[in-house]
Design a protein around this motif. Structure first.
Motif, PDB file in Angstrom:
ATOM      1  N   GLY A  94       1.973   9.217   4.792  1.00  0.00           N
ATOM      2  CA  GLY A  94       2.918   8.121   4.647  1.00  0.00           C
ATOM      3  C   GLY A  94       2.281   6.772   4.908  1.00  0.00           C
ATOM      4  O   GLY A  94       1.165   6.680   5.435  1.00  0.00           O
ATOM      5  N   THR A  95       2.997   5.708   4.550  1.00  0.00           N
ATOM      6  CA  THR A  95       2.512   4.340   4.713  1.00  0.00           C
ATOM      7  C   THR A  95       3.222   3.656   5.865  1.00  0.00           C
ATOM      8  O   THR A  95       4.425   3.391   5.779  1.00  0.00           O
ATOM      9  N   PRO A  96       2.522   3.384   6.973  1.00  0.00           N
ATOM     10  CA  PRO A  96       3.155   2.728   8.126  1.00  0.00           C
ATOM     11  C   PRO A  96       3.591   1.299   7.798  1.00  0.00           C
ATOM     12  O   PRO A  96       2.799   0.481   7.336  1.00  0.00           O
ATOM     13  N   LYS A  97       4.842   1.015   8.050  1.00  0.00           N
ATOM     14  CA  LYS A  97       5.406  -0.300   7.757  1.00  0.00           C
ATOM     15  C   LYS A  97       4.764  -1.399   8.608  1.00  0.00           C
ATOM     16  O   LYS A  97       4.453  -2.487   8.113  1.00  0.00           O
ATOM     17  N   ALA A  98       4.574  -1.131   9.897  1.00  0.00           N
ATOM     18  CA  ALA A  98       4.080  -2.154  10.821  1.00  0.00           C
ATOM     19  C   ALA A  98       2.705  -2.675  10.406  1.00  0.00           C
ATOM     20  O   ALA A  98       2.453  -3.887  10.444  1.00  0.00           O
ATOM     21  N   TYR A  99       1.816  -1.772  10.005  1.00  0.00           N
ATOM     22  CA  TYR A  99       0.464  -2.187   9.623  1.00  0.00           C
ATOM     23  C   TYR A  99       0.503  -3.082   8.385  1.00  0.00           C
ATOM     24  O   TYR A  99      -0.129  -4.144   8.347  1.00  0.00           O
ATOM     25  N   VAL A 100       1.263  -2.663   7.376  1.00  0.00           N
ATOM     26  CA  VAL A 100       1.348  -3.427   6.132  1.00  0.00           C
ATOM     27  C   VAL A 100       1.919  -4.815   6.381  1.00  0.00           C
ATOM     28  O   VAL A 100       1.376  -5.827   5.922  1.00  0.00           O
ATOM     29  N   GLU A 101       3.006  -4.886   7.139  1.00  0.00           N
ATOM     30  CA  GLU A 101       3.653  -6.177   7.381  1.00  0.00           C
ATOM     31  C   GLU A 101       2.784  -7.092   8.236  1.00  0.00           C
ATOM     32  O   GLU A 101       2.769  -8.309   8.035  1.00  0.00           O
ATOM     33  N   ALA A 102       2.053  -6.514   9.187  1.00  0.00           N
ATOM     34  CA  ALA A 102       1.157  -7.319  10.029  1.00  0.00           C
ATOM     35  C   ALA A 102       0.045  -7.955   9.190  1.00  0.00           C
ATOM     36  O   ALA A 102      -0.296  -9.129   9.366  1.00  0.00           O
ATOM     37  N   GLU A 103      -0.522  -7.182   8.277  1.00  0.00           N
ATOM     38  CA  GLU A 103      -1.579  -7.704   7.410  1.00  0.00           C
ATOM     39  C   GLU A 103      -1.042  -8.800   6.490  1.00  0.00           C
ATOM     40  O   GLU A 103      -1.695  -9.819   6.259  1.00  0.00           O
ATOM     41  N   MET A 104       0.171  -8.594   5.963  1.00  0.00           N
ATOM     42  CA  MET A 104       0.764  -9.598   5.082  1.00  0.00           C
ATOM     43  C   MET A 104       1.070 -10.882   5.841  1.00  0.00           C
ATOM     44  O   MET A 104       0.916 -11.981   5.299  1.00  0.00           O
ATOM     45  N   GLU A 105       1.488 -10.767   7.098  1.00  0.00           N
ATOM     46  CA  GLU A 105       1.757 -11.956   7.907  1.00  0.00           C
ATOM     47  C   GLU A 105       0.485 -12.755   8.163  1.00  0.00           C
ATOM     48  O   GLU A 105       0.525 -13.978   8.337  1.00  0.00           O
ATOM     49  N   LYS A 106      -0.656 -12.077   8.170  1.00  0.00           N
ATOM     50  CA  LYS A 106      -1.940 -12.755   8.329  1.00  0.00           C
ATOM     51  C   LYS A 106      -2.343 -13.495   7.058  1.00  0.00           C
ATOM     52  O   LYS A 106      -3.319 -14.243   7.045  1.00  0.00           O
ATOM     53  N   GLY A 107      -1.596 -13.278   5.973  1.00  0.00           N
ATOM     54  CA  GLY A 107      -1.938 -13.889   4.696  1.00  0.00           C
ATOM     55  C   GLY A 107      -2.756 -12.990   3.800  1.00  0.00           C
ATOM     56  O   GLY A 107      -3.171 -13.390   2.709  1.00  0.00           O
ATOM     57  N   LYS A 108      -2.980 -11.744   4.231  1.00  0.00           N
ATOM     58  CA  LYS A 108      -3.744 -10.802   3.438  1.00  0.00           C
ATOM     59  C   LYS A 108      -2.873 -10.190   2.349  1.00  0.00           C
ATOM     60  O   LYS A 108      -1.710  -9.869   2.571  1.00  0.00           O
ATOM     61  N   ASP A 109      -3.440 -10.020   1.171  1.00  0.00           N
ATOM     62  CA  ASP A 109      -2.767  -9.288   0.105  1.00  0.00           C
ATOM     63  C   ASP A 109      -3.094  -7.806   0.305  1.00  0.00           C
ATOM     64  O   ASP A 109      -4.263  -7.410   0.273  1.00  0.00           O
ATOM     65  N   VAL A 110      -2.065  -7.025   0.537  1.00  0.00           N
ATOM     66  CA  VAL A 110      -2.258  -5.616   0.892  1.00  0.00           C
ATOM     67  C   VAL A 110      -2.230  -4.745  -0.363  1.00  0.00           C
ATOM     68  O   VAL A 110      -1.303  -4.820  -1.171  1.00  0.00           O
ATOM     69  N   ILE A 111      -3.253  -3.919  -0.516  1.00  0.00           N
ATOM     70  CA  ILE A 111      -3.360  -3.001  -1.641  1.00  0.00           C
ATOM     71  C   ILE A 111      -2.930  -1.617  -1.190  1.00  0.00           C
ATOM     72  O   ILE A 111      -3.462  -1.063  -0.224  1.00  0.00           O
ATOM     73  N   LEU A 112      -1.956  -1.071  -1.893  1.00  0.00           N
ATOM     74  CA  LEU A 112      -1.452   0.261  -1.578  1.00  0.00           C
ATOM     75  C   LEU A 112      -1.653   1.146  -2.798  1.00  0.00           C
ATOM     76  O   LEU A 112      -1.026   0.944  -3.840  1.00  0.00           O
ATOM     77  N   GLU A 113      -2.558   2.107  -2.701  1.00  0.00           N
ATOM     78  CA  GLU A 113      -2.816   3.036  -3.803  1.00  0.00           C
ATOM     79  C   GLU A 113      -1.939   4.263  -3.614  1.00  0.00           C
ATOM     80  O   GLU A 113      -2.074   4.985  -2.624  1.00  0.00           O
ATOM     81  N   ILE A 114      -1.040   4.490  -4.556  1.00  0.00           N
ATOM     82  CA  ILE A 114      -0.028   5.521  -4.359  1.00  0.00           C
ATOM     83  C   ILE A 114       0.481   6.036  -5.705  1.00  0.00           C
ATOM     84  O   ILE A 114       0.271   5.392  -6.742  1.00  0.00           O
ATOM     85  N   GLU A 115       1.154   7.187  -5.687  1.00  0.00           N
ATOM     86  CA  GLU A 115       1.690   7.762  -6.922  1.00  0.00           C
ATOM     87  C   GLU A 115       3.010   7.093  -7.292  1.00  0.00           C
ATOM     88  O   GLU A 115       3.594   6.340  -6.507  1.00  0.00           O
ATOM     89  N   ILE A 116       3.482   7.395  -8.507  1.00  0.00           N
ATOM     90  CA  ILE A 116       4.648   6.717  -9.068  1.00  0.00           C
ATOM     91  C   ILE A 116       5.891   6.827  -8.191  1.00  0.00           C
ATOM     92  O   ILE A 116       6.584   5.835  -7.945  1.00  0.00           O
ATOM     93  N   GLN A 117       6.176   8.039  -7.695  1.00  0.00           N
ATOM     94  CA  GLN A 117       7.392   8.213  -6.903  1.00  0.00           C
ATOM     95  C   GLN A 117       7.388   7.316  -5.672  1.00  0.00           C
ATOM     96  O   GLN A 117       8.396   6.681  -5.339  1.00  0.00           O
ATOM     97  N   GLY A 118       6.248   7.255  -5.001  1.00  0.00           N
ATOM     98  CA  GLY A 118       6.124   6.398  -3.829  1.00  0.00           C
ATOM     99  C   GLY A 118       6.197   4.930  -4.186  1.00  0.00           C
ATOM    100  O   GLY A 118       6.778   4.118  -3.460  1.00  0.00           O
TER     101      GLY A 118
END
Length: 219
Positions: A94-118
């Motif tokens: 699974g994809t942890p929400k806290a990590y993704v949002e923390a990186e985005m708040e830093k101004g980082k563009d977050v890349i998530l490699e995932i299948e269609i359903q996800g």
């Protein structure tokens, strides 16, 4: 416009990162594209998945994956700590929400490699995310690349092609289809697609609000 805003403004003001969801057929070159994107541009952060499987030799917790117990993973599901998750065989991913949002708040563009359903689950939670699907120029090229790997049997390759047939039905839900026919060119196009998202009005609300305030003071 204030000098502070002027310094920040260069076509757009980067305040919060973009969540870019990347999917594609097996053999289309997603992994290589991601590596080259990170190597060539410093404004990206790869999302790190949580998993209940055991670490493989050389894998580092917090770098390759967040390794957690099944009990902890179920808590994360219950507490809405995951953007999406799935179960493969006996393990959860699974994809942890806290990590993704923390990186985005830093101004980082977050890349998530995932299948269609996800990817569709992510879009439901983050309407401003951008969904990009990677494909080869043709089905023949896809088959050729799978064979050139030399690591899979004909039966496995057949299953990957059959899976691609199923995935192709849902691709229209994506924002962009990116044909990976040349690595350098495709990496540049991928970067442009993601960076252009910063110029959407929904990403510039702070700038617009500040601009509106300044309009009332200039005359």
């Amino acid at each position: 416009m204030s000098k502070e805003t002027e310094k920040k403004h260069d076509g757009f003001i980067r305040r919060k990162g973009i969540l870019a969801v990347i999917s594609g057929f097996s053999g289309a070159g997603k992994g290589t594209l991601m590596k080259e994107l990170i190597r060539n541009y410093d404004n990206y952060s790869l999302s790190i998945s949580a998993t209940t499987r055991q670490p493989r030799p050389g894998e580092v917790d917090g770098k390759d994956y967040f390794f957690v117990s099944k009990e902890r993973f179920k808590e994360m599901i219950k507490n809405d700590e995951l953007l999406e998750y799935a179960q493969y065989v006996d393990n959860y991913y699974g994809t942890p929400k806290a990590y993704v949002e923390a990186e985005m708040e830093k101004g980082k563009d977050v890349i998530l490699e995932i299948e269609i359903q996800g990817a569709l689950k992510i879009r439901a939670k983050y309407p401003d995310s951008v969904l990009i699907f990677i494909t080869t120029p043709s089905a023949e090229e896809l088959l050729s690349r799978l064979k050139k790997r030399g690591t899979e049997s004909d039966e496995v390759i057949k299953k990957r092609i059959e899976r691609a047939m199923l995935e192709a039905v849902g691709v229209e839900a994506y924002d962009y289809i990116l044909i990976n026919d040349n690595l350098d060119k495709t990496v540049k196009h991928l970067n442009y697609l993601i960076q252009d998202q910063h110029m959407r009005a929904s990403q510039q609300l702070e700038f617009l609000e500040e601009f509106q305030k300044e309009l009332r003071t200039v005359i």
